[in-house]
Design an enzyme around this catalytic site. Structure first.
Site, mmCIF file in Angstrom:
data_model
loop_
_atom_site.group_PDB
_atom_site.id
_atom_site.type_symbol
_atom_site.label_atom_id
_atom_site.label_comp_id
_atom_site.label_asym_id
_atom_site.label_seq_id
_atom_site.Cartn_x
_atom_site.Cartn_y
_atom_site.Cartn_z
ATOM 1 N N GLY A 11 35.619 -4.813 -15.036
ATOM 2 C CA GLY A 11 35.632 -5.839 -15.535
ATOM 3 C C GLY A 11 34.671 -6.847 -14.144
ATOM 4 O O GLY A 11 35.353 -7.529 -13.562
ATOM 5 N N LYS A 75 15.411 -20.185 -14.157
ATOM 6 C CA LYS A 75 14.336 -18.998 -13.252
ATOM 7 C C LYS A 75 13.120 -19.161 -13.711
ATOM 8 O O LYS A 75 13.238 -18.556 -15.218
ATOM 9 C CB LYS A 75 15.502 -18.026 -12.962
ATOM 10 C CG LYS A 75 14.658 -16.898 -12.264
ATOM 11 C CD LYS A 75 15.127 -15.808 -11.862
ATOM 12 C CE LYS A 75 13.954 -14.567 -11.431
ATOM 13 N NZ LYS A 75 14.725 -13.225 -11.229
ATOM 14 N N PRO A 93 5.332 -14.691 -13.081
ATOM 15 C CA PRO A 93 6.434 -15.939 -14.075
ATOM 16 C C PRO A 93 6.935 -14.868 -15.102
ATOM 17 O O PRO A 93 6.407 -13.585 -16.064
ATOM 18 C CB PRO A 93 4.982 -16.250 -14.092
ATOM 19 C CG PRO A 93 4.361 -15.290 -14.551
ATOM 20 C CD PRO A 93 4.457 -14.195 -13.509
ATOM 21 N N THR A 339 17.016 -6.937 -12.780
ATOM 22 C CA THR A 339 17.006 -6.203 -13.583
ATOM 23 C C THR A 339 18.516 -5.124 -14.180
ATOM 24 O O THR A 339 18.429 -4.997 -15.895
ATOM 25 C CB THR A 339 16.066 -4.842 -14.294
ATOM 26 O OG1 THR A 339 15.922 -3.994 -12.957
ATOM 27 C CG2 THR A 339 14.181 -5.395 -14.413
HETATM 28 C C1 LIG Z 1 22.831 -6.293 -3.205
HETATM 29 C C2 LIG Z 1 22.700 -6.179 -4.967
HETATM 30 C C3 LIG Z 1 21.564 -6.680 -5.649
HETATM 31 C C4 LIG Z 1 21.827 -7.034 -6.866
HETATM 32 N N1 LIG Z 1 21.404 -7.977 -7.218
HETATM 33 C C5 LIG Z 1 21.167 -7.866 -8.520
HETATM 34 C C6 LIG Z 1 20.310 -9.359 -9.901
HETATM 35 O O1 LIG Z 1 19.562 -10.041 -8.841
HETATM 36 N N2 LIG Z 1 20.554 -8.760 -11.039
HETATM 37 C C7 LIG Z 1 21.167 -8.458 -11.647
HETATM 38 O O2 LIG Z 1 20.989 -8.268 -12.996
HETATM 39 N N3 LIG Z 1 21.427 -7.586 -11.100
HETATM 40 C C8 LIG Z 1 21.873 -7.376 -9.440
HETATM 41 N N4 LIG Z 1 22.948 -6.681 -8.875
HETATM 42 C C9 LIG Z 1 23.796 -5.602 -9.814
HETATM 43 C C10 LIG Z 1 24.448 -6.250 -9.826
HETATM 44 O O3 LIG Z 1 25.396 -6.388 -8.890
HETATM 45 C C11 LIG Z 1 25.485 -4.961 -11.356
HETATM 46 O O4 LIG Z 1 24.613 -4.690 -12.014
HETATM 47 C C12 LIG Z 1 26.154 -6.033 -11.730
HETATM 48 O O5 LIG Z 1 27.346 -6.868 -10.652
HETATM 49 C C13 LIG Z 1 27.820 -5.036 -12.280
HETATM 50 O O6 LIG Z 1 28.334 -4.120 -11.660
HETATM 51 P P1 LIG Z 1 29.647 -3.423 -12.308
HETATM 52 O O7 LIG Z 1 30.235 -4.280 -13.753
HETATM 53 O O8 LIG Z 1 28.206 -2.088 -12.989
HETATM 54 O O9 LIG Z 1 30.578 -3.017 -11.682
HETATM 55 P P2 LIG Z 1 31.299 -3.415 -9.931
HETATM 56 O O10 LIG Z 1 31.201 -5.628 -10.457
HETATM 57 O O11 LIG Z 1 30.905 -3.132 -9.013
HETATM 58 O O12 LIG Z 1 32.633 -3.467 -10.863
HETATM 59 C C14 LIG Z 1 33.655 -2.640 -11.066
HETATM 60 C C15 LIG Z 1 34.830 -2.527 -11.828
HETATM 61 O O13 LIG Z 1 35.843 -1.768 -11.918
HETATM 62 C C16 LIG Z 1 36.991 -1.552 -12.080
HETATM 63 N N5 LIG Z 1 37.445 -0.290 -10.997
HETATM 64 C C17 LIG Z 1 37.220 0.777 -9.860
HETATM 65 N N6 LIG Z 1 37.923 1.210 -9.869
HETATM 66 C C18 LIG Z 1 38.923 1.394 -10.370
HETATM 67 C C19 LIG Z 1 39.994 2.496 -11.085
HETATM 68 N N7 LIG Z 1 40.652 3.230 -10.466
HETATM 69 N N8 LIG Z 1 40.834 1.386 -12.266
HETATM 70 C C20 LIG Z 1 40.811 0.308 -12.504
HETATM 71 N N9 LIG Z 1 39.169 -0.282 -12.507
HETATM 72 C C21 LIG Z 1 38.816 0.269 -11.238
HETATM 73 C C22 LIG Z 1 36.776 -2.893 -10.119
HETATM 74 O O14 LIG Z 1 38.099 -3.335 -10.034
HETATM 75 C C23 LIG Z 1 35.826 -3.915 -10.727
HETATM 76 O O15 LIG Z 1 36.413 -4.741 -11.889
HETATM 77 C C24 LIG Z 1 22.785 -6.372 -7.680
HETATM 78 C C25 LIG Z 1 23.324 -5.240 -7.231
HETATM 79 C C26 LIG Z 1 23.320 -5.155 -5.400
HETATM 80 C C27 LIG Z 1 24.040 -3.930 -4.775
#
Ligand SMILES: Cc1cc2nc3c(=O)[nH]c(=O)nc-3n(C[C@H](O)[C@H](O)[C@H](O)COP(=O)(O)OP(=O)(O)OC[C@H]3O[C@@H](n4cnc5c(N)ncnc54)[C@H](O)[C@@H]3O)c2cc1C
Length: 488
Positions: A11, A75, A93, A339
């Site tokens: 989530g 942005k 840009p 991205t």
């Molecule tokens: C330093 C940094 C800067 C970033 N900056 C940007 C940016 O400027 N722009 C951009 O587009 N992206 C950026 N990103 C990437 C962006 O943060 C992610 O792509 C975005 O937040 C999506 O993350 P996610 O949903 O894949 O994972 P997460 O946010 O890690 O979510 C993982 C989910 O999986 C669930 N989960 C894990 N294990 C289990 C389990 N066993 N059972 C049930 N649920 C589980 C957790 O509860 C959580 O809800 C950045 C990333 C980093 C590290």
């Protein structure tokens, strides 16, 4: 299959974005999103590309209905500082329809300068969003302005997730809070169901792995290989610190400032500025990186910092069996051009088209995986160029980045074209890579680094730059000030 059942594990922003897109495209599908109350989201993705505007348009959510809630700002692009030495800067840009009037002139000027003629080819002079950013205007064309202007957003990652969560719920997505213990794989190699700590299994026809860097379904349960990009993208850590909102309000752009072993972002929200230092642990310890970021921001030790590890690369196949990997579980290309969410959105949209075209079978899986894999590599090449072209030379990190030859064939061809005076847009067309980054973006990058011949001789401009200045000034005058657009 009449009514596809889709289970999304995770989530974070990727999971909720996938839930909304599936619910929008396949209203008949039964969609469940499971997230663990014990595993928090990464919570740092706060900048977007213009693709995010397309997402909200597709979901029919107006800016007024989500931006205030997510502390979001507009942005116009990214302001790069210090990447080719002290004082160097340029703006990347987002493209606008107005740029069609000035872009050819920009490429012509840059080609003249590459050929040793002393003309102005700095990109900031040629593009509308660079001008809007400099004047702190929002990239929002008023109703009477007959040209589209691309814009992205900055937002609080947790709050935008809540917006998407509520939207998914409104569209009938079932939300379960439980932790997956294990994914059970059937004899056919597909995921059969997820075993939850609550005891009841979650079954589905399609499982979406949005479990973050852990990659619990694709990588862990199905054993999909992870292809690291560490050979030419060195950064693997980040340290994150908020600062109060700037006195003059939020800027309409992200700042990306080169530091000793990486770069720092500044992302302006309406409530605070998000800052982070992305660096390579093989060149800098976590403690020294945090101290450098504090110095850069003029902060003492009172504000606590968050430290993050980044797994940079991609899964070999995003669609494997009955599992689609998205978000950080699919791969990550470090945040330099923001991205990640863009790639998640593109992955889900293209998957839906391929799955539906194949009658909800894996008929188009091979082609889909090839297209998505190429997309990651295409974006990676653009990021690699930011490091490879640097001319800082002040630390081993920057020297090593400038010296290695671990470049893809398209990137080598593009650099050869630039440095031998070739036609950059034509070369991008020949290489068929313009769908990842267009000639405008590549041109701004190369010219922004000011990699010109050392000796320049006097010559005439290819185009009338006074006309360009006047034209952009007149266009920019139609756009509202950023603070005004945000209602400040
Ligand atoms: C330093 C940094 C800067 C970033 N900056 C940007 C940016 O400027 N722009 C951009 O587009 N992206 C950026 N990103 C990437 C962006 O943060 C992610 O792509 C975005 O937040 C999506 O993350 P996610 O949903 O894949 O994972 P997460 O946010 O890690 O979510 C993982 C989910 O999986 C669930 N989960 C894990 N294990 C289990 C389990 N066993 N059972 C049930 N649920 C589980 C957790 O509860 C959580 O809800 C950045 C990333 C980093 C590290």
């Amino acid at each position: 299959m009449q009514t596809p059942r889709i289970a999304i594990l995770g989530g974070g922003t990727a999971g909720w974005m996938a839930a909304c897109l599936f619910a929008e495209a396949l209203p008949q599908a039964l969609i469940t999103l499971v997230e663990s109350p014990a595993v928090s989201i990464v919570g740092v993705g706060e900048g977007s590309t213009p693709q995010m505007a397309a997402l909200f348009a597709r979901l029919r959510i107006a800016d007024a209905d989500w931006m205030r809630r997510a502390h979001a700002t507009y942005k116009a692009g990214i302001a790069f500082a210090g990447w080719s030495g002290p004082g160097s800067r340029y703006f990347h840009p987002f493209a606008t329809a107005i740029d069609l009037h000035t872009e050819a002139g920009f490429h012509a000027q840059a080609r003249l300068r590459r050929g040793g003629i002393d003309v102005d080819a700095h990109p900031d002079r040629f593009f509308l969003n660079a001008r809007l950013a400099a004047e702190r205007r929002a990239p929002l064309p008023p109703d009477h302005f007959p040209f589209a202007a691309g814009h992205g957003y900055h937002f609080d990652a947790h709050l935008v997730g809540e917006v998407l969560r509520d939207e998914a719920a409104r569209r009938g997505v079932v939300h379960r809070r439980a932790t997956m213990r294990r994914a059970v794989v059937g004899p056919d190699g597909d995921i059969a169901h997820l075993l939850m700590d609550t005891g009841d299994p979650v079954g589905a026809d399609l499982f979406v792995d949005a479990s973050g860097f852990a990659g619990l379904l694709a990588q862990e349960a199905l054993g999909v290989a992870f292809l690291p990009f560490a050979a030419n993208l060195f950064n693997d850590r980040a340290v994150v610190l908020p600062t109060p909102l700037a006195a003059d309000g939020p800027a309409p752009f992200t700042a990306a400032t080169a530091l000793s072993s990486g770069w720092a972002w500044a992302i302006p929200l309406t409530s605070r500025t998000g800052n982070g230092y992305v660096y390579a642990s093989s060149y800098l310890s976590d403690d020294v990186a945090e101290a450098e970021l504090r110095r850069h921001l003029g902060l003492g030790d009172d504000v606590p910092a968050r430290r993050l590890r980044m797994k940079v690369g991609r899964v070999a196949t995003s669609w494997t069996g009955n599992c689609l990997a998205v978000g950080l579980a699919q791969g990550f290309l470090e945040p330099l051009e923001a991205t990640a969410l863009h790639l998640t959105q593109a992955t889900v949209e293209q998957f839906i088209a391929a799955w539906r075209d194949g009658g909800f079978t894996p008929r188009h899986r091979g082609r889909f995986n090839a297209v998505i894999g190429d997309r990651f590599e295409g974006v990676r090449d653009y990021l690699v160029a930011h490091y490879r072209l640097n001319r800082r030379g002040d630390t081993d990190y920057w020297r090593d980045n400038a010296a290695h030859d671990r470049l893809s064939d398209p990137l080598k061809a593009l650099m050869t074209c630039w440095f031998t005076g070739g036609d950059l847009p034509a070369e991008i067309a020949r290489l068929d890579i313009g769908r990842y980054y267009a000639p405008l973006s590549w041109g701004c990058l190369f010219a922004g680094y000011e990699t010109w011949p050392k000796r320049l001789r006097a010559g005439a401009d290819a185009i009338d730059l006074t006309w360009v200045d006047d034209f952009l000034q007149r266009c920019a005058g139609n756009f509202p000030l950023h603070a005004q657009a945000l209602g400040h």
